[in-house]
Design a protein around this motif. Structure first.
Motif, short mmCIF file in Angstrom:
data_model
loop_
_atom_site.label_atom_id
_atom_site.label_comp_id
_atom_site.label_asym_id
_atom_site.label_seq_id
_atom_site.Cartn_x
_atom_site.Cartn_y
_atom_site.Cartn_z
N LYS A 163 44.68 57.01 31.32
CA LYS A 163 44.65 56.84 32.77
C LYS A 163 43.56 56.05 32.85
N SER A 164 42.48 55.80 32.45
CA SER A 164 41.27 54.72 31.53
C SER A 164 42.38 53.72 31.23
N LYS A 165 42.43 53.97 30.30
CA LYS A 165 42.79 52.56 29.08
C LYS A 165 43.86 51.74 30.14
N CYS A 166 44.40 52.48 30.69
CA CYS A 166 45.44 51.82 31.64
C CYS A 166 44.74 50.59 33.45
N ILE A 167 43.76 51.26 33.28
CA ILE A 167 43.33 50.75 34.73
C ILE A 167 42.30 49.19 34.26
N ASP A 168 41.99 49.39 32.88
CA ASP A 168 41.06 48.86 32.28
C ASP A 168 42.16 47.00 31.95
N LEU A 169 43.45 47.66 31.88
CA LEU A 169 44.89 46.55 31.25
C LEU A 169 44.96 46.01 33.47
N ALA A 170 45.23 46.90 33.90
CA ALA A 170 44.96 46.04 35.14
C ALA A 170 43.94 45.45 35.71
N PHE A 171 43.07 45.84 35.21
CA PHE A 171 41.72 44.67 35.39
C PHE A 171 41.76 43.58 35.28
N LYS A 172 41.74 43.37 33.70
CA LYS A 172 41.96 42.52 33.16
C LYS A 172 43.45 41.32 33.99
N ASN A 173 44.16 42.15 33.89
CA ASN A 173 45.37 41.54 34.15
C ASN A 173 44.69 40.79 35.96
N ALA A 174 45.04 41.29 36.26
CA ALA A 174 43.69 41.23 38.05
C ALA A 174 43.23 39.39 38.18
N LYS A 175 42.35 39.79 36.96
CA LYS A 175 41.20 39.09 36.75
C LYS A 175 41.59 37.34 36.01
N SER A 176 42.70 37.61 35.25
CA SER A 176 43.11 36.34 34.72
C SER A 176 44.15 35.59 35.66
N LYS A 177 44.55 36.65 36.98
CA LYS A 177 45.43 35.82 37.70
C LYS A 177 44.69 35.06 38.61
N ALA A 178 43.59 36.53 38.74
CA ALA A 178 42.86 35.18 39.52
C ALA A 178 41.84 33.48 39.00
N GLU A 179 41.69 34.25 37.93
CA GLU A 179 41.46 32.87 37.41
C GLU A 179 41.83 31.91 37.23
N ASP B 100 32.12 36.38 40.87
CA ASP B 100 31.82 38.12 40.84
C ASP B 100 33.22 38.65 41.18
N CYS B 101 33.33 39.91 41.00
CA CYS B 101 34.84 41.10 41.72
C CYS B 101 33.45 41.40 42.72
N LYS B 102 33.94 41.46 43.85
CA LYS B 102 33.82 42.21 45.30
C LYS B 102 34.05 43.25 45.69
N LYS B 103 35.59 43.20 44.88
CA LYS B 103 35.85 45.28 45.88
C LYS B 103 37.65 44.86 44.76
N VAL B 104 37.29 46.38 44.51
CA VAL B 104 38.62 46.63 43.51
C VAL B 104 38.84 47.92 44.58
N SER B 105 40.29 48.32 44.81
CA SER B 105 41.22 49.48 45.35
C SER B 105 42.26 49.77 44.31
N PHE B 106 42.58 51.15 44.54
CA PHE B 106 44.27 51.37 43.80
C PHE B 106 45.09 51.21 45.35
N GLU B 107 44.51 50.43 46.39
CA GLU B 107 45.51 49.91 47.54
C GLU B 107 45.09 49.04 47.69
N THR B 108 46.68 48.45 48.71
CA THR B 108 45.74 47.09 49.01
C THR B 108 44.87 46.98 50.09
N PHE B 109 44.50 46.16 50.63
CA PHE B 109 43.54 46.30 51.59
C PHE B 109 44.32 45.57 52.56
#
Length: 218
Positions: A130-146, A158-167
């Motif tokens: 799961k940790s490996k997939c979370i790492d991939l998910a964060f990189k994917n989210a950062k790439s989209k935000a960039e 900076d990333c201000k907040k991370v959640s497994f649920e939509t805000f």
């Protein structure tokens, strides 16, 4: 400027563990016979496992009970007693090895009161996967935000907040951790061990993690 992006991390893993669930059901019209026949069937199976090189402690009992089977008869408009059932549920697992699995299934096919078998292919360390997939998910989210920040002529901070649920509210997790297969075993003239070794190739275990990230951009 704030940017909310959704990151998805998906990765496949080869099975590492074979988990077996055994379910014994032995029936009799008499309580004592159901109990004695059931215990005998389980004891015979444990002895079989020992012959295959396993220990008694490898066979972990989950539950067992003896109960009266009752069924409603619509014609008589009353409950009918059908006898007693001895039920014993147990688990066992070992490192991924189809040959060892085939040996067990082949021997079960020879038993008169053998158990029904549920086979699950699992991972040794689900949290690590799961940790490996979370790492991939964060990189994917950062790439989209960039990409969004660049389109807006800004630079991602900076990333201000991370959640497994939509805000905006909860979502259902799509993570999966096991592949399962149910198998009915019957005694016949088939070379069970060879057949299983040839045809049973489990799929990789796919895990998906979804993160929602809130970034600053300026």
């Amino acid at each position: 400027m704030e940017i909310i992006s959704k990151g998805i991390g998906i990765k496949k893993f080869a099975p590492e563990i074979i988990h077996l669930n055994f379910d014994f059901n032995v029936k009799s019209q008499v309580y004592d016979k159901a109990l004695s026949d059931g215990v005998r069937a389980v004891d015979s199976f444990v002895q079989l496992l020992e012959k295959l090189g396993y220990k008694k402690t490898d066979f972990k009992t989950n539950s067992f009970r003896v109960y009266e089977e009752i069924k409603y008869d619509p014609k008589k408009q009353e409950n009918v007693r059908l006898g007693y059932i001895y039920n014993h549920n147990a688990n066992m697992e070992f490192g991924y090895d189809i040959a060892r699995l085939a040996d067990i299934v082949q021997e079960i096919s020879k038993l008169k009161d053998g158990p029904r078998v549920n086979i699950a292919f699992m991972l040794k360390n689900e949290d690590g996967a799961k940790s490996k997939c979370i790492d991939l998910a964060f990189k994917n989210a950062k790439s989209k935000a960039e990409a969004i920040a660049k389109s807006a002529g800004k630079k991602l901070k900076d990333c201000k907040k991370v959640s497994f649920e939509t805000f905006d509210g909860p979502i259902q997790s799509n993570s999966k951790f096991e592949g399962t297969a149910k198998m009915g075993v019957y005694a016949d003239n088939m070379r069970v061990r060879e057949a299983i070794g040839n045809v049973l190739v489990p799929e990789d275990i796919e895990i998906e993690e979804v993160l929602f990230c809130l970034f600053d951009a300026e």
